[in-house]
Design a protein around this motif. Structure first.
Motif, PDB file in Angstrom:
ATOM      1  N   ALA A 198       0.834  -1.197   0.000  1.00 28.53           N
ATOM      2  CA  ALA A 198       0.000   0.000   0.000  1.00 28.53           C
ATOM      3  C   ALA A 198       0.874   1.254   0.000  1.00 28.53           C
ATOM      4  CB  ALA A 198      -0.915  -0.006   1.234  1.00 28.53           C
ATOM      5  N   HIS A 199       0.230   2.376  -0.216  1.00 26.80           N
ATOM      6  CA  HIS A 199       0.880   3.685  -0.101  1.00 26.80           C
ATOM      7  C   HIS A 199       0.034   4.560   0.813  1.00 26.80           C
ATOM      8  CE1 HIS A 199       2.917   2.426  -3.853  1.00 26.80           C
ATOM      9  NE2 HIS A 199       3.919   3.115  -3.312  1.00 26.80           N
TER      10      HIS A 199
ATOM     11  N   ASP B  35      -7.846   6.147 -10.155  1.00 26.91           N
ATOM     12  CA  ASP B  35      -7.686   6.069  -8.700  1.00 26.91           C
ATOM     13  C   ASP B  35      -9.013   5.898  -7.973  1.00 26.91           C
ATOM     14  OD1 ASP B  35      -5.055   6.605  -9.274  1.00 26.91           O
ATOM     15  OD2 ASP B  35      -4.931   8.405  -8.043  1.00 26.91           O
TER      16      ASP B  35
ATOM     17  N   ASP C  65      -4.533   2.024  -5.993  1.00 22.14           N
ATOM     18  CA  ASP C  65      -3.144   2.477  -5.975  1.00 22.14           C
ATOM     19  C   ASP C  65      -2.699   2.999  -7.338  1.00 22.14           C
ATOM     20  OD1 ASP C  65      -0.651   2.712  -4.474  1.00 22.14           O
ATOM     21  OD2 ASP C  65       0.109   1.186  -5.841  1.00 22.14           O
TER      22      ASP C  65
ATOM     23  N   THR D  50      -3.694   3.828  -0.426  1.00 24.50           N
ATOM     24  CA  THR D  50      -4.029   3.167  -1.678  1.00 24.50           C
ATOM     25  C   THR D  50      -3.630   1.702  -1.644  1.00 24.50           C
ATOM     26  OG1 THR D  50      -1.943   3.810  -2.728  1.00 24.50           O
ATOM     27  CG2 THR D  50      -3.830   5.310  -2.998  1.00 24.50           C
TER      28      THR D  50
END
Length: 184
Positions: A45-46, A106, A143, A153
């Motif tokens: 993830a971010h 997104d 993401d 994300t």
């Protein structure tokens, strides 16, 4: 941080950030079986470009640390079988992005993180109970390969899994922050 998880919660997405200033993290879905939490899935993830914060403000590019409920979902695409209430609205999400942008997908699917928002409202609702300066509009979403403005994300497959798995009757939450902030 586990002490902040409300009683009656049966699902927790735990987002472990690599560091307080890092946009890289890992998200793990835990589900409670009896009195035991079991890991059921996980994804890279971010989070915020500038990492994590315990005092989030609008446009600081940091993701707020804490435990937040997950009650509402939506996106530009049709509902993929979400158990959370789902608002599909192309115009509301696409207005935030230009179609030619690299981040155009997104918001195909989003799950609103209940940070400075009205529960039961569409994710794209801009009401901010704690005031606009405290930010808001913080979501789990698809993401795009790097840090975010404050959202978390996940890969497309992870978003679909969460939408189909998170059950409002199990009172899902997200527990998020850098690893050292989540440690007991």
């Amino acid at each position: 941080m586990w002490n902040r998880v409300p009683p009656g919660t049966g699902q927790a997405l735990v987002v472990y950030g690599e560091g307080r200033d890092s946009p890289y993290s890992f998200a793990v879905l835990y589900q409670k079986r009896g009195s035991t939490w079991k890991r059921t899935d996980g994804w890279p993830a971010h989070n915020g470009r500038l990492g994590w914060t315990t005092d989030h403000h609008m446009d600081d590019e940091q993701t707020p640390v804490g435990v937040f409920t997950l009650t509402d979902a939506g996106g530009t695409l049709e509902d993929p079988g979400s158990r959370l209430r789902y608002w599909q609205d192309d115009a509301a999400y696409e207005a935030m992005l230009k179609p030619e942008e690299e981040h155009a997908h997104d918001f195909d699917h989003v799950i609103a993180i209940d940070y400075n928002r009205v529960k039961g409202a569409p994710p794209f609702d801009w009401s901010r109970p704690a005031g606009a300066d405290k930010g808001g509009g913080i979501w789990l979403h698809t993401d795009h390969g790097d840090g975010t403005s404050a959202c978390v994300t996940l890969p497309k497959s992870g978003m679909k899994t969460l939408l189909r798995t998170l059950d409002p009757a199990r009172h899902p939450v997200v527990v998020m922050g850098a690893r050292d902030q989540l440690a007991p």
